[in-house]
Design a protein around this motif. Structure first.
Motif, PDB file in Angstrom:
ATOM      1  N   VAL A  11       1.278  -7.319  11.200  1.00 52.63           N
ATOM      2  CA  VAL A  11       1.627  -5.960  10.942  1.00 52.63           C
ATOM      3  C   VAL A  11       3.015  -5.893  10.574  1.00 52.63           C
ATOM      4  O   VAL A  11       3.962  -6.484  11.178  1.00 52.63           O
ATOM      5  N   ALA A  12       3.078  -4.699   9.674  1.00 51.55           N
ATOM      6  CA  ALA A  12       4.494  -4.172   9.314  1.00 51.55           C
ATOM      7  C   ALA A  12       4.558  -2.507   9.731  1.00 51.55           C
ATOM      8  O   ALA A  12       3.688  -2.100   9.607  1.00 51.55           O
ATOM      9  N   GLN A  38       0.751  -9.185  15.685  1.00 47.72           N
ATOM     10  CA  GLN A  38       2.227  -9.489  15.685  1.00 47.72           C
ATOM     11  C   GLN A  38       2.852  -8.691  14.655  1.00 47.72           C
ATOM     12  O   GLN A  38       2.561  -8.572  13.445  1.00 47.72           O
ATOM     13  N   VAL A  39       4.093  -8.032  15.041  1.00 50.29           N
ATOM     14  CA  VAL A  39       4.828  -7.257  14.082  1.00 50.29           C
ATOM     15  C   VAL A  39       5.667  -8.057  13.421  1.00 50.29           C
ATOM     16  O   VAL A  39       6.370  -8.894  14.279  1.00 50.29           O
ATOM     17  N   VAL A  40       5.572  -8.463  11.948  1.00 50.87           N
ATOM     18  CA  VAL A  40       6.350  -9.418  11.249  1.00 50.87           C
ATOM     19  C   VAL A  40       7.536  -8.722  10.520  1.00 50.87           C
ATOM     20  O   VAL A  40       8.463  -9.475  10.222  1.00 50.87           O
ATOM     21  N   ALA A  41       7.327  -7.337  10.269  1.00 44.10           N
ATOM     22  CA  ALA A  41       8.488  -6.982   9.381  1.00 44.10           C
ATOM     23  C   ALA A  41       8.677  -5.366   9.433  1.00 44.10           C
ATOM     24  O   ALA A  41       7.622  -4.541   9.930  1.00 44.10           O
ATOM     25  N   LEU A  42       9.831  -4.855   9.207  1.00 41.84           N
ATOM     26  CA  LEU A  42       9.870  -3.310   9.144  1.00 41.84           C
ATOM     27  C   LEU A  42      10.409  -2.962   7.939  1.00 41.84           C
ATOM     28  O   LEU A  42      11.053  -3.594   7.210  1.00 41.84           O
ATOM     29  N   VAL A  43      10.381  -1.671   7.408  1.00 43.43           N
ATOM     30  CA  VAL A  43      10.692  -1.131   6.100  1.00 43.43           C
ATOM     31  C   VAL A  43      11.327   0.363   6.689  1.00 43.43           C
ATOM     32  O   VAL A  43      10.918   1.124   7.116  1.00 43.43           O
ATOM     33  N   ASP A  44      12.808   0.426   5.945  1.00 43.75           N
ATOM     34  CA  ASP A  44      13.376   1.712   6.006  1.00 43.75           C
ATOM     35  C   ASP A  44      14.485   1.845   4.955  1.00 43.75           C
ATOM     36  O   ASP A  44      15.130   0.807   4.959  1.00 43.75           O
ATOM     37  N   SER A  74       1.935 -12.591   4.000  1.00 43.10           N
ATOM     38  CA  SER A  74       0.625 -12.687   4.440  1.00 43.10           C
ATOM     39  C   SER A  74       0.347 -11.227   5.386  1.00 43.10           C
ATOM     40  O   SER A  74      -0.316 -11.870   6.540  1.00 43.10           O
ATOM     41  N   LEU A  75       0.636 -10.261   5.204  1.00 40.22           N
ATOM     42  CA  LEU A  75       0.095  -9.165   6.145  1.00 40.22           C
ATOM     43  C   LEU A  75      -1.080  -8.833   5.871  1.00 40.22           C
ATOM     44  O   LEU A  75      -1.854  -8.899   4.963  1.00 40.22           O
ATOM     45  N   ASP A  76      -1.555  -8.485   6.938  1.00 41.92           N
ATOM     46  CA  ASP A  76      -2.929  -7.884   7.349  1.00 41.92           C
ATOM     47  C   ASP A  76      -3.142  -6.364   7.508  1.00 41.92           C
ATOM     48  O   ASP A  76      -4.074  -5.726   6.670  1.00 41.92           O
ATOM     49  N   ALA A  77      -2.006  -5.776   7.906  1.00 43.06           N
ATOM     50  CA  ALA A  77      -2.151  -4.225   8.034  1.00 43.06           C
ATOM     51  C   ALA A  77      -0.642  -3.620   8.243  1.00 43.06           C
ATOM     52  O   ALA A  77       0.431  -4.605   8.415  1.00 43.06           O
ATOM     53  N   ALA A  78      -0.695  -2.365   8.010  1.00 41.53           N
ATOM     54  CA  ALA A  78       0.591  -1.833   8.249  1.00 41.53           C
ATOM     55  C   ALA A  78       0.451  -0.303   8.650  1.00 41.53           C
ATOM     56  O   ALA A  78      -0.460   0.245   8.409  1.00 41.53           O
ATOM     57  N   SER A  79       1.361   0.070   9.513  1.00 42.82           N
ATOM     58  CA  SER A  79       1.611   1.569   9.957  1.00 42.82           C
ATOM     59  C   SER A  79       2.310   2.206   8.596  1.00 42.82           C
ATOM     60  O   SER A  79       3.752   1.566   8.485  1.00 42.82           O
ATOM     61  N   VAL A  80       2.097   3.196   8.082  1.00 47.41           N
ATOM     62  CA  VAL A  80       2.995   3.845   7.424  1.00 47.41           C
ATOM     63  C   VAL A  80       3.402   5.277   8.155  1.00 47.41           C
ATOM     64  O   VAL A  80       2.747   6.034   8.284  1.00 47.41           O
TER      65      VAL A  80
END
Length: 362
Positions: A11-12, A38-44, A74-80
């Motif tokens: 997840v990101a 597992q959180v694998v990355a952040l974006v900002d 190889s992301l499965d999901a993300a919170s926007v």
């Protein structure tokens, strides 16, 4: 199959503001408790936020969703969790890359943007869930089995002013929570909307009241303010022989049986709540420890506190999202349901603008 044998969902979190940090906290808490995520990355876009992500969490941080996707994680999901105006661009890019998304509410700033998200989800067979977290409030969950044709709703959502979410007005910031819940409970299309509202401390409307009539005959009154001196999160609704009172903050549900009110019309129910009925609810709520099934001081009324299972709504929301990602089932708060809430919120905004214009306030 034990959770230990399940491959963790990768997840990101997109957006490292207050909402994003809360999503990150919950994901990491779930992972620590054994949930396979597992959180694998952040974006900002903010360099400072990215530096904090690396320093405090040891996670790679990217300036844009495009940079994130280019990293092939190889992301499965993300919170926007970006500001609302960026929801569609971020979500569509992720969906087109095959990533399921949980989007903070509201789904988008416009129906056109919401439709872009829904089209991308349908075109790529992706899950879209929207963060109307009050649907996961234990009081709402406890109320669902008790529904039988609710006919009048009254919602109050009041907050003190904070410099948060000022990119949207109080309708999209606060009231939309109650719009989504009532749409789910009423289960009817909207017939008419009338609303008033005013900016007080910001450039956007800070306090608003709306009256919504449904095709079923049900009526709902909504009041939302982010310039209050107190914090209130309550919803009351009438249905034949009963009215129920939900306190979102306390996660309480009080049910009052009205044995003498067998055939009240929605208008009579509204008058009752506006007058003596409202005081009866207040009296009942003032003594929430009254024994179950106890007689209310007013003739013909008996009340009980409905059992609820305490829980953090955001955690319940994210757990439901992760379940939908794995099972491919339609989420409790689907993109389509969130679009309906947005459509009603925009209709309320239009009514507010019309009222202000007619009143010479624009």
């Amino acid at each position: 199959m034990s959770s230990a044998s399940v491959v963790p969902l990768r997840v990101a979190v997109v957006g490292c503001g207050a909402f994003g940090r809360n999503h990150l906290r919950v994901y990491q808490t779930l992972a620590t408790s054994g949930v396979p995520v597992q959180v694998v990355a952040l974006v900002d876009p903010n360099p400072g936020a990215r530096e904090l992500a690396v320093r405090d969490h040891g996670l790679p941080a990217f300036a844009t969703v495009a940079d994130l996707l280019a990293a092939n994680l190889s992301l499965d999901a993300a919170s926007v969790c970006t500001p609302t105006v960026h929801h569609a661009d971020s979500a569509v890019a992720l969906l087109e890359a095959g990533v399921d998304v949980l989007i903070e509410k509201p789904i988008a700033p416009s129906l056109a943007d919401a439709d872009r998200i829904l089209a991308a989800a349908a075109g790529h067979a992706r899950v879209v869930q929207v963060g109307h977290l009050e649907r996961f409030n234990p009081a709402v969950t406890a109320a669902l089995p008790l529904l039988h044709r609710p006919m009048f709703f009254e919602a109050h959502r009041l907050s003190v002013f904070t410099p948060r979410s000022l990119d949207v007005d109080v309708v999209l910031d606060l009231m939309i929570h109650d719009l989504d819940v009532v749409l789910a409970l009423a289960d009817s299309t909207v017939r008419e909307v009338r609303a008033v509202g005013l900016p007080v401390l910001s450039r956007e409307v800070d306090i608003a009241n709306a009256r919504v009539e449904f095709e079923s005959g049900a009526v709902a009154n909504f009041t939302a303010s982010r310039v209050s001196t107190e914090r209130v999160r309550k919803l009351r609704f009438f249905q034949p022989h009963q009215y129920l009172s939900l306190d979102f903050a306390r996660q309480d549900l009080l049910m009052i049986d009205v044995t003498a009110a067998a055939s009240l019309t929605p208008q009579q129910l509204e008058a009752l709540l506006a007058g003596s009925g409202k005081s009866e609810v207040a009296a009942a709520e003032a003594k929430p420890d009254r024994p179950a099934g106890a007689e209310h001081p007013s003739a013909g009324l008996s009340l009980r506190k409905v059992p609820t299972e305490p829980g953090e709504p955001l955690r319940l929301e994210i757990e439901a999202f992760l379940s939908a990602v794995r099972t491919r089932e339609t989420p409790r708060v689907s993109g389509a349901a969130a679009r309906d809430a947005l459509a009603l919120a925009l209709a309320i905004q239009d009514s507010i603008r019309d009222h202000r214009s007619r009143s010479g306030l624009v």
